[in-house]
Motif scaffolding. Structure first.
Motif: not given
Length: 107
Positions: A8-34
């Protein structure tokens, strides 16, 4: 490998590999753009409808996104003396695409 690949996106491995970007979904990016577009629209409205010409508000700052600092550092390192960005590996930039190649690609 299958188990690691589909963690899953919120796993420790994903957070270690991708940092904060692992916690941002497409919806989060679209909301920031809005939010950014709404802030710019409000800024434009304020500039157009201000009573005095010299009294313009400051341009709004975009919502900070994960990895934005890294992108800015890469842009600063990759730009040459003329301000053009080089190839990612520091070598020559790839050749420009010709109109014929574009026509073949888009068919």
């Amino acid at each position: 490998m299958v188990l690691i690949k589909h963690l899953p996106r919120d796993s420790a491995l994903q957070r270690d590999l991708h940092g904060e970007a692992a916690e941002w979904s497409v919806t989060d990016h679209l909301l920031a753009a809005v939010v950014d577009h709404l802030a710019v629209a409000n800024w434009m409205f304020s500039c157009v409808n201000s009573a005095e010409d010299g009294d313009t508000p400051e341009f709004p700052q975009p919502v900070p996104r994960p990895g934005a600092e890294e992108d800015e550092e890469k842009d600063a390192e990759g730009s040459g003396a003329d301000g053009a960005a080089g190839a990612p590996d520091g070598g020559e930039a790839p050749p420009a695409v010709s109109p014929g190649q574009l026509a073949r690609f888009f068919g």
